[in-house]
Design a protein around this motif. Sequence first.
Motif, PDB file in Angstrom:
ATOM      1  N   UNK A  61       0.859  -1.187   0.000  1.00  0.00           N
ATOM      2  CA  UNK A  61       0.000   0.000   0.000  1.00  0.00           C
ATOM      3  C   UNK A  61       0.893   1.234   0.000  1.00  0.00           C
ATOM      4  N   UNK A  62       0.398   2.353  -0.508  1.00  0.00           N
ATOM      5  CA  UNK A  62       1.207   3.574  -0.575  1.00  0.00           C
ATOM      6  C   UNK A  62       1.662   4.040   0.808  1.00  0.00           C
ATOM      7  N   UNK A  63       2.781   4.737   0.842  1.00  0.00           N
ATOM      8  CA  UNK A  63       3.312   5.262   2.104  1.00  0.00           C
ATOM      9  C   UNK A  63       2.308   6.186   2.784  1.00  0.00           C
ATOM     10  N   UNK A  64       1.511   6.910   1.983  1.00  0.00           N
ATOM     11  CA  UNK A  64       0.566   7.875   2.536  1.00  0.00           C
ATOM     12  C   UNK A  64      -0.649   7.225   3.196  1.00  0.00           C
ATOM     13  N   UNK A  65      -0.831   5.904   3.020  1.00  0.00           N
ATOM     14  CA  UNK A  65      -1.995   5.222   3.597  1.00  0.00           C
ATOM     15  C   UNK A  65      -2.012   5.384   5.114  1.00  0.00           C
ATOM     16  N   UNK A  66      -3.158   5.772   5.664  1.00  0.00           N
ATOM     17  CA  UNK A  66      -3.242   6.027   7.105  1.00  0.00           C
ATOM     18  C   UNK A  66      -3.222   4.731   7.910  1.00  0.00           C
ATOM     19  N   UNK A  67      -2.789   4.856   9.147  1.00  0.00           N
ATOM     20  CA  UNK A  67      -2.747   3.705  10.062  1.00  0.00           C
ATOM     21  C   UNK A  67      -4.151   3.154  10.285  1.00  0.00           C
ATOM     22  N   UNK A  68      -5.148   4.025  10.414  1.00  0.00           N
ATOM     23  CA  UNK A  68      -6.530   3.579  10.636  1.00  0.00           C
ATOM     24  C   UNK A  68      -7.076   2.805   9.443  1.00  0.00           C
ATOM     25  N   UNK A  69      -6.695   3.220   8.228  1.00  0.00           N
ATOM     26  CA  UNK A  69      -7.147   2.503   7.036  1.00  0.00           C
ATOM     27  C   UNK A  69      -6.577   1.092   7.015  1.00  0.00           C
ATOM     28  N   UNK A  70      -5.312   0.943   7.402  1.00  0.00           N
ATOM     29  CA  UNK A  70      -4.689  -0.381   7.452  1.00  0.00           C
ATOM     30  C   UNK A  70      -5.370  -1.250   8.496  1.00  0.00           C
ATOM     31  N   UNK A  71      -5.672  -0.670   9.672  1.00  0.00           N
ATOM     32  CA  UNK A  71      -6.357  -1.428  10.728  1.00  0.00           C
ATOM     33  C   UNK A  71      -7.747  -1.863  10.288  1.00  0.00           C
ATOM     34  N   UNK A  72      -8.509  -0.946   9.683  1.00  0.00           N
ATOM     35  CA  UNK A  72      -9.862  -1.279   9.245  1.00  0.00           C
ATOM     36  C   UNK A  72      -9.859  -2.381   8.203  1.00  0.00           C
ATOM     37  N   UNK A  73      -8.939  -2.281   7.246  1.00  0.00           N
ATOM     38  CA  UNK A  73      -8.864  -3.315   6.211  1.00  0.00           C
ATOM     39  C   UNK A  73      -8.536  -4.673   6.828  1.00  0.00           C
ATOM     40  N   UNK A  74      -7.607  -4.706   7.788  1.00  0.00           N
ATOM     41  CA  UNK A  74      -7.267  -5.964   8.449  1.00  0.00           C
ATOM     42  C   UNK A  74      -8.434  -6.547   9.215  1.00  0.00           C
ATOM     43  N   UNK A  75      -9.162  -5.685   9.962  1.00  0.00           N
ATOM     44  CA  UNK A  75     -10.331  -6.151  10.724  1.00  0.00           C
ATOM     45  C   UNK A  75     -11.397  -6.708   9.785  1.00  0.00           C
ATOM     46  N   UNK A  76     -11.608  -6.043   8.667  1.00  0.00           N
ATOM     47  CA  UNK A  76     -12.611  -6.493   7.701  1.00  0.00           C
ATOM     48  C   UNK A  76     -12.210  -7.817   7.056  1.00  0.00           C
ATOM     49  N   UNK A  77     -10.930  -7.998   6.802  1.00  0.00           N
ATOM     50  CA  UNK A  77     -10.463  -9.267   6.229  1.00  0.00           C
ATOM     51  C   UNK A  77     -10.720 -10.421   7.184  1.00  0.00           C
ATOM     52  N   UNK A  78     -10.442 -10.209   8.480  1.00  0.00           N
ATOM     53  CA  UNK A  78     -10.693 -11.253   9.468  1.00  0.00           C
ATOM     54  C   UNK A  78     -12.189 -11.566   9.567  1.00  0.00           C
TER      55      UNK A  78
END
Length: 275
Positions: free
Chosen positions: A116-133
């Motif tokens: 993912x791009x460097x500019x991607x926010x920490x919250x976006x990464x967390x949300x995507x991970x939670x949704x994948x689980x």
Amino acid sequence: MSELYMYLSGDPPVNRNVFARQHSILGNAEFAGEPFEKALDYCLGDYEGDYRIVMKMQKELEKYVPVKVRIRRTEKSVAGSHPNVPAFVAGSPKAMYRQERTKEKKFCTVYFNLACPVKTSHNAILNRGALALSLVKLLEAEGMGVNLKVFMSVYTRDEIFVFDISLKAPQELLNAKKCFYPLCSREFVRRIVFRVMESVPFECSEWYPNYGKALSDGQFRNIFGISQNDMVISSPEEMGVTGENIFSDGAEMFRIMGIGDNIIIPLMKAGEENV
């Protein structure tokens, strides 16, 4: 993950013709998180990060899209897995118990793109991970055998690098704590995967300093022959995940993936209610 740990513990030689400096080792905490040595140890477990936050988000999601556990019913029968003692004593022909047959199990692979791009926010990464689980849990509740893989596919000119690890086989139960480190941390990509890249005998010097450009969902599917029955979770930006609202993020991500309206509509309503 243990094989990855063993490989990097052996300190594989760095391709100095390409990587003049090692971002995996020298990257600062703001960019890459905890030091490489700790990031490597986390491959064997004990990574906490924002695990509690992700678990809390999952519980909130499941209030609106409940995960239904399938329970197999036990029936009396003339043949089965264990005896029905009272029936046997009474002389009944149905002196055994058996579980009702389930539908033929189907299987799919969920590919989770770490890039993912460097500019991607920490919250976006967390949300995507939670949704994948949550997606894996939903699929398994519907009787699907899920193979969960994390991967990173990037390219520079005519060279392509692909990294993938199977986090869960179809016959395994989902271990959320084990999956959390690759799915939701900066360290796994920017320390661990980068260190693997630094040991690859690339010929193109343009891999440094940016470590390549991510393949799109379509490019990844076409180049590696990914079945249309399998699911690919791309970068938060491609999946419509902003990190601002877990419900709206879920509705948009699942819409892009073609998940049914019976899941998307409740999440859309929850997003409106929890602005």
